[in-house]
Design a protein around this motif. Sequence first.
Motif, PDB file in Angstrom:
ATOM      1  N   TYR A  97      41.099  58.994  31.057  1.00 13.84           N
ATOM      2  CA  TYR A  97      42.060  58.089  31.676  1.00 13.84           C
ATOM      3  C   TYR A  97      41.481  56.688  31.769  1.00 13.84           C
ATOM      4  O   TYR A  97      40.346  56.506  32.184  1.00 13.84           O
ATOM      5  N   SER A  98      42.286  55.683  31.390  1.00 12.32           N
ATOM      6  CA  SER A  98      41.825  54.301  31.528  1.00 12.32           C
ATOM      7  C   SER A  98      43.022  53.379  31.652  1.00 12.32           C
ATOM      8  O   SER A  98      44.136  53.719  31.258  1.00 12.32           O
ATOM      9  N   GLY A  99      42.751  52.222  32.217  1.00 14.31           N
ATOM     10  CA  GLY A  99      43.795  51.216  32.352  1.00 14.31           C
ATOM     11  C   GLY A  99      43.187  49.925  32.836  1.00 14.31           C
ATOM     12  O   GLY A  99      42.114  49.912  33.437  1.00 14.31           O
ATOM     13  N   THR A 100      43.864  48.828  32.549  1.00 18.67           N
ATOM     14  CA  THR A 100      43.402  47.524  33.019  1.00 18.67           C
ATOM     15  C   THR A 100      44.211  47.148  34.248  1.00 18.67           C
ATOM     16  O   THR A 100      45.442  47.189  34.228  1.00 18.67           O
ATOM     17  N   CYS A 101      43.489  46.810  35.312  1.00 19.99           N
ATOM     18  CA  CYS A 101      44.118  46.477  36.587  1.00 19.99           C
ATOM     19  C   CYS A 101      43.810  45.033  36.966  1.00 19.99           C
ATOM     20  O   CYS A 101      42.738  44.517  36.640  1.00 19.99           O
ATOM     21  N   SER A 102      44.749  44.424  37.650  1.00 20.91           N
ATOM     22  CA  SER A 102      44.483  43.135  38.297  1.00 20.91           C
ATOM     23  C   SER A 102      43.780  43.458  39.607  1.00 20.91           C
ATOM     24  O   SER A 102      44.235  44.318  40.365  1.00 20.91           O
ATOM     25  N   VAL A 103      42.668  42.780  39.848  1.00 22.78           N
ATOM     26  CA  VAL A 103      41.844  43.098  41.011  1.00 22.78           C
ATOM     27  C   VAL A 103      41.607  41.841  41.831  1.00 22.78           C
ATOM     28  O   VAL A 103      41.345  40.768  41.277  1.00 22.78           O
ATOM     29  N   THR A 104      41.677  41.983  43.141  1.00 14.74           N
ATOM     30  CA  THR A 104      41.253  40.936  44.065  1.00 14.74           C
ATOM     31  C   THR A 104      40.278  41.566  45.040  1.00 14.74           C
ATOM     32  O   THR A 104      40.633  42.502  45.761  1.00 14.74           O
ATOM     33  N   LEU A 105      39.036  41.089  45.016  1.00 18.35           N
ATOM     34  CA  LEU A 105      38.016  41.545  45.945  1.00 18.35           C
ATOM     35  C   LEU A 105      37.840  40.478  47.015  1.00 18.35           C
ATOM     36  O   LEU A 105      37.785  39.290  46.706  1.00 18.35           O
ATOM     37  N   PHE A 106      37.746  40.896  48.264  1.00 20.94           N
ATOM     38  CA  PHE A 106      37.544  39.985  49.383  1.00 20.94           C
ATOM     39  C   PHE A 106      36.159  40.219  49.962  1.00 20.94           C
ATOM     40  O   PHE A 106      35.761  41.362  50.191  1.00 20.94           O
ATOM     41  N   GLY A 107      35.423  39.121  50.179  1.00 22.33           N
ATOM     42  CA  GLY A 107      34.079  39.263  50.706  1.00 22.33           C
ATOM     43  C   GLY A 107      33.675  38.112  51.583  1.00 22.33           C
ATOM     44  O   GLY A 107      34.447  37.177  51.820  1.00 22.33           O
ATOM     45  N   ASP A 108      32.449  38.197  52.082  1.00 21.99           N
ATOM     46  CA  ASP A 108      31.905  37.103  52.877  1.00 21.99           C
ATOM     47  C   ASP A 108      30.405  36.996  52.660  1.00 21.99           C
ATOM     48  O   ASP A 108      29.761  37.935  52.199  1.00 21.99           O
ATOM     49  N   ILE A 109      29.906  35.813  52.972  1.00 20.09           N
ATOM     50  CA  ILE A 109      28.475  35.502  52.857  1.00 20.09           C
ATOM     51  C   ILE A 109      28.036  35.027  54.227  1.00 20.09           C
ATOM     52  O   ILE A 109      28.627  34.101  54.790  1.00 20.09           O
ATOM     53  N   ASP A 110      26.996  35.664  54.789  1.00 19.67           N
ATOM     54  CA  ASP A 110      26.549  35.291  56.124  1.00 19.67           C
ATOM     55  C   ASP A 110      25.668  34.034  56.079  1.00 19.67           C
ATOM     56  O   ASP A 110      25.353  33.526  54.994  1.00 19.67           O
ATOM     57  N   PRO A 111      25.250  33.501  57.232  1.00 27.99           N
ATOM     58  CA  PRO A 111      24.442  32.273  57.244  1.00 27.99           C
ATOM     59  C   PRO A 111      23.107  32.379  56.503  1.00 27.99           C
ATOM     60  O   PRO A 111      22.557  31.373  56.071  1.00 27.99           O
ATOM     61  N   ALA A 112      22.604  33.607  56.319  1.00 24.66           N
ATOM     62  CA  ALA A 112      21.338  33.793  55.594  1.00 24.66           C
ATOM     63  C   ALA A 112      21.556  33.998  54.090  1.00 24.66           C
ATOM     64  O   ALA A 112      20.604  34.137  53.338  1.00 24.66           O
ATOM     65  N   GLY A 113      22.819  34.034  53.627  1.00 25.11           N
ATOM     66  CA  GLY A 113      23.098  34.202  52.210  1.00 25.11           C
ATOM     67  C   GLY A 113      23.331  35.639  51.771  1.00 25.11           C
ATOM     68  O   GLY A 113      23.482  35.909  50.593  1.00 25.11           O
ATOM     69  N   ALA A 114      23.353  36.586  52.741  1.00 25.71           N
ATOM     70  CA  ALA A 114      23.629  37.982  52.398  1.00 25.71           C
ATOM     71  C   ALA A 114      25.133  38.144  52.190  1.00 25.71           C
ATOM     72  O   ALA A 114      25.930  37.722  53.023  1.00 25.71           O
ATOM     73  N   GLY A 115      25.518  38.762  51.070  1.00 31.12           N
ATOM     74  CA  GLY A 115      26.930  38.920  50.760  1.00 31.12           C
ATOM     75  C   GLY A 115      27.391  40.350  50.853  1.00 31.12           C
ATOM     76  O   GLY A 115      26.602  41.288  50.709  1.00 31.12           O
TER      77      GLY A 115
END
Length: 161
Positions: free
Chosen positions: A49-67
């Motif tokens: 099984y396979s397919g191409t999906c539109s993806v939106t990932l939501f994230g954040d980066i803290d004050p020390a640069g950890a994501g």
Amino acid sequence: MKVMGMHHLGMSLIAVGLLASGTAHASGLTPVDSVFEGMGAIKLSAGPYSGTCSVTLFGDIDPAGAGKIDGDVSEFSGTSRGCAAIRGSGSWAVRPTSATTLEIRDVRVNGPFGVHCYGTLDGTLIGGRLSLTGTLESNVGLACGIDGILETTPEVGISWP
């Protein structure tokens, strides 16, 4: 036995402190203390099984640069039947491995037919463009392939010592 004078001892401690501070700079993501989105098309596959999906990932980066990416609110959509059934899960740690590469750890994606994919993805991040190509393990013994490019907003980069 010769005793070192306080002046010499103080200078030695200062020298050690200066050497330690020169190596204390750690790698991280930029811009610090921010939220970001990664949007684009990703080809997902599990066995036949396979397919191409539109993806939106939501994230954040803290004050020390950890994501991190919040898999629970990330979005998968597209014309492939499987895209609407795919859900991210949990928090995925994003760790730089060089000035242009990173790992996304603890990735968990739940797909159709009870397939659960998990593991670490390697990526390349240059000019805010995240390229992902890799394979995750699954609970049913099928390899879960991921191949695509996401554009980050704001432009996410890597601060490397």
